[in-house]
Write an enzyme that holds these catalytic residues in place. Structure first.
Site, PDB file in Angstrom:
ATOM      1  N   ASN A   1       0.844  -5.213   1.363  1.00 11.00           N
ATOM      2  CA  ASN A   1       2.048  -4.460   1.000  1.00 11.00           C
ATOM      3  C   ASN A   1       2.255  -4.362  -0.513  1.00 11.00           C
ATOM      4  OD1 ASN A   1       5.076  -3.666   1.358  1.00 11.00           O
ATOM      5  ND2 ASN A   1       5.161  -5.617   0.240  1.00 11.00           N
TER       6      ASN A   1
ATOM      7  N   ASP B   1       2.628 -13.288  -3.792  1.00  4.91           N
ATOM      8  CA  ASP B   1       3.291 -12.360  -4.733  1.00  4.91           C
ATOM      9  C   ASP B   1       2.981 -12.804  -6.151  1.00  4.91           C
ATOM     10  OD1 ASP B   1       6.082 -10.355  -4.175  1.00  4.91           O
ATOM     11  OD2 ASP B   1       5.363 -10.783  -6.197  1.00  4.91           O
TER      12      ASP B   1
ATOM     13  N   ASP C   1      -2.038 -12.695  -7.589  1.00  4.42           N
ATOM     14  CA  ASP C   1      -2.154 -11.352  -8.164  1.00  4.42           C
ATOM     15  C   ASP C   1      -3.215 -10.630  -7.331  1.00  4.42           C
ATOM     16  OD1 ASP C   1      -2.738  -9.079  -9.564  1.00  4.42           O
ATOM     17  OD2 ASP C   1      -2.934 -10.059 -11.519  1.00  4.42           O
TER      18      ASP C   1
ATOM     19  N   TYR D   1      -0.154   7.640  -8.688  1.00  7.33           N
ATOM     20  CA  TYR D   1       0.215   6.671  -7.657  1.00  7.33           C
ATOM     21  C   TYR D   1      -0.209   7.172  -6.277  1.00  7.33           C
ATOM     22  CZ  TYR D   1       3.650   4.462  -4.433  1.00  7.33           C
ATOM     23  OH  TYR D   1       4.272   3.814  -3.387  1.00  7.33           O
TER      24      TYR D   1
HETATM   25  N1  LIG Z   1      10.352   1.777  -1.585  1.00  8.39           N
HETATM   26  C1  LIG Z   1       9.858   2.955  -1.288  1.00  8.39           C
HETATM   27  O1  LIG Z   1      10.564   3.968  -1.254  1.00  8.39           O
HETATM   28  C2  LIG Z   1       8.405   3.094  -0.954  1.00  8.39           C
HETATM   29  C3  LIG Z   1       7.931   4.366  -0.598  1.00  8.39           C
HETATM   30  C4  LIG Z   1       6.600   4.514  -0.261  1.00  8.39           C
HETATM   31  C5  LIG Z   1       5.748   3.426  -0.274  1.00  8.39           C
HETATM   32  N2  LIG Z   1       6.225   2.199  -0.646  1.00  8.39           N
HETATM   33  C6  LIG Z   1       5.280   1.089  -0.635  1.00  8.39           C
HETATM   34  O2  LIG Z   1       5.868  -0.013   0.029  1.00  8.39           O
HETATM   35  C7  LIG Z   1       5.353  -1.228  -0.516  1.00  8.39           C
HETATM   36  C8  LIG Z   1       6.499  -2.134  -0.927  1.00  8.39           C
HETATM   37  O3  LIG Z   1       7.281  -1.454  -1.911  1.00  8.39           O
HETATM   38  P1  LIG Z   1       8.730  -1.912  -2.324  1.00  8.39           P
HETATM   39  O4  LIG Z   1       9.513  -0.674  -2.495  1.00  8.39           O
HETATM   40  O5  LIG Z   1       9.225  -2.984  -1.437  1.00  8.39           O
HETATM   41  O6  LIG Z   1       8.411  -2.477  -3.795  1.00  8.39           O
HETATM   42  P2  LIG Z   1       9.070  -3.654  -4.669  1.00  8.39           P
HETATM   43  O7  LIG Z   1       8.757  -3.284  -6.066  1.00  8.39           O
HETATM   44  O8  LIG Z   1      10.471  -3.866  -4.280  1.00  8.39           O
HETATM   45  O9  LIG Z   1       8.200  -4.919  -4.245  1.00  8.39           O
HETATM   46  C9  LIG Z   1       6.842  -5.003  -4.579  1.00  8.39           C
HETATM   47  C10 LIG Z   1       6.432  -6.465  -4.635  1.00  8.39           C
HETATM   48  O10 LIG Z   1       5.026  -6.500  -4.957  1.00  8.39           O
HETATM   49  C11 LIG Z   1       4.836  -7.506  -5.937  1.00  8.39           C
HETATM   50  N3  LIG Z   1       3.641  -7.195  -6.716  1.00  8.39           N
HETATM   51  C12 LIG Z   1       3.492  -6.241  -7.669  1.00  8.39           C
HETATM   52  N4  LIG Z   1       2.262  -6.313  -8.194  1.00  8.39           N
HETATM   53  C13 LIG Z   1       1.630  -7.335  -7.586  1.00  8.39           C
HETATM   54  C14 LIG Z   1       0.338  -7.918  -7.712  1.00  8.39           C
HETATM   55  N5  LIG Z   1      -0.555  -7.473  -8.601  1.00  8.39           N
HETATM   56  N6  LIG Z   1       0.009  -8.951  -6.894  1.00  8.39           N
HETATM   57  C15 LIG Z   1       0.918  -9.430  -6.003  1.00  8.39           C
HETATM   58  N7  LIG Z   1       2.151  -8.939  -5.865  1.00  8.39           N
HETATM   59  C16 LIG Z   1       2.504  -7.903  -6.640  1.00  8.39           C
HETATM   60  C17 LIG Z   1       6.106  -7.496  -6.774  1.00  8.39           C
HETATM   61  O11 LIG Z   1       6.260  -8.726  -7.487  1.00  8.39           O
HETATM   62  C18 LIG Z   1       7.159  -7.273  -5.712  1.00  8.39           C
HETATM   63  O12 LIG Z   1       7.622  -8.496  -5.185  1.00  8.39           O
HETATM   64  C19 LIG Z   1       4.449  -0.808  -1.665  1.00  8.39           C
HETATM   65  O13 LIG Z   1       3.123  -0.730  -1.199  1.00  8.39           O
HETATM   66  C20 LIG Z   1       4.942   0.575  -2.021  1.00  8.39           C
HETATM   67  O14 LIG Z   1       3.972   1.350  -2.654  1.00  8.39           O
HETATM   68  C21 LIG Z   1       7.529   2.013  -0.994  1.00  8.39           C
END
Ligand SMILES: NC(=O)c1ccc[n+]([C@@H]2O[C@H](COP(=O)([O-])OP(=O)(O)OC[C@H]3O[C@@H](n4cnc5c(N)ncnc54)[C@H](O)[C@@H]3O)[C@@H](O)[C@H]2O)c1
Length: 252
Positions: free
Chosen positions: A83, A37, A56, A146
């Site tokens: 993820n 992360d 990253d 996105y």
């Molecule tokens: N939450 C939703 O409703 C939803 C819906 C559709 C898709 N998603 C997808 O699910 C996945 C997880 O989403 P979430 O809601 O848990 O998001 P979140 O924002 O809660 O967590 C995302 C994590 O990714 C990390 N991150 C961001 N940029 C990064 C980078 N460059 N390198 C490494 N780590 C990085 C952040 O620090 C964070 O810990 C994502 O791919 C998101 O697009 C989420």
């Protein structure tokens, strides 16, 4: 069932939301879990009996270093969950080159390199799951920049499934609907809940644990005949228009 004892997993973006629920679930199933992360979550990872390597995913060398760390620490890599992502909503009329390129570097390049670097270190029987989004398969106003990156993840997953099949590596994709995480709640939480209650057939927002359960199944040997697939975990939202949504439209 779904036993992961003896396996080693990487979860990118494991420091929050769906990634955290997935890391905890895979660990409970017996896998050693290495979280990559960009945000430091070393202490939290230790609490969950997981490990952390600052990464990253938009930097290919850091993704390679994350996979090297799994081999160095545990001697193998069996599961990769790509993820990590960033998101924000903007009308296409306000599309911005720098923002779009950042989305692509994190959301697409991060997954692409995650597939490449993990697969290069995996043995037959390994599995990769890439996290896309419902915005990849349904148009959502303001989520074009996105959603395009999430559409690319479906495409990458299908091609990877084909290219790595001969090495015994399965690759699948999950499209979450709307889940209760910091990402989803960062924009307009009331609106997110209200819309999800109407459009999801289950009638509520998803819990990150419910998404983690789907990841767990797909990376386990119980899914040994499933590859190249895209699973929508969206409470039935993508099925079509529910009676509640029709009622909302009629009453507005
Ligand atoms: N939450 C939703 O409703 C939803 C819906 C559709 C898709 N998603 C997808 O699910 C996945 C997880 O989403 P979430 O809601 O848990 O998001 P979140 O924002 O809660 O967590 C995302 C994590 O990714 C990390 N991150 C961001 N940029 C990064 C980078 N460059 N390198 C490494 N780590 C990085 C952040 O620090 C964070 O810990 C994502 O791919 C998101 O697009 C989420």
């Amino acid at each position: 069932m779904f036993d992961l004892n003896g396996k080693v997993a990487i979860v990118t973006g494991g420091g929050s939301g769906i990634g955290t629920a997935t890391s905890q679930r895979l660990r409970k199933a017996g896998a050693q879990v290495l979280i990559g992360d960009i945000t430091d979550c070393k202490a939290k990872a230790a609490e969950w009996d997981c490990h952390y390597h600052q990464t990253d995913v938009s930097k290919p060398a850091e993704v390679a270093a994350l996979c090297d760390e799994a081999i160095k620490r545990f001697g193998r890599l069996d599961i990769m969950v790509n993820n990590a992502a960033i998101s924000s909503g903007h009308p296409l009329a306000e599309a911005d080159e720098a923002r779009s390129l950042k989305f692509w570097r994190v959301n697409v390049m991060g997954v692409q390199m995650g597939i490449k670097e993990a697969a290069a270190r995996m043995k037959p029987g390994s599995a990769i799951v890439n996290i896309s989004s419902i915005t990849a398969v349904l148009g959502f106003a303001q989520w074009g920049e996105y959603g395009a990156t999430k559409g690319a993840i479906i495409s990458l997953s299908q091609t990877a499934a084909i290219e790595y099949a001969s090495l015994g590596i399965r690759v699948n994709c999950i499209c979450p609907g709307i889940f209760d995480t910091p990402m989803a709640m960062s924009e307009a939480p009331d609106m997110v809940h209200k819309n999800t209650n109407v459009f999801s057939l289950i009638g509520r927002i998803g819990r990150p644990e419910e998404l983690a359960a789907a990841v767990h199944f797909l990376v386990s040997d119980d899914a040994s005949y499933i590859t190249g697939q895209t699973l929508l975990v969206d409470g039935g939202w993508s099925t079509g228009t529910s009676i509640k949504a029709i009622g909302l439209a009629l009453s507005s």
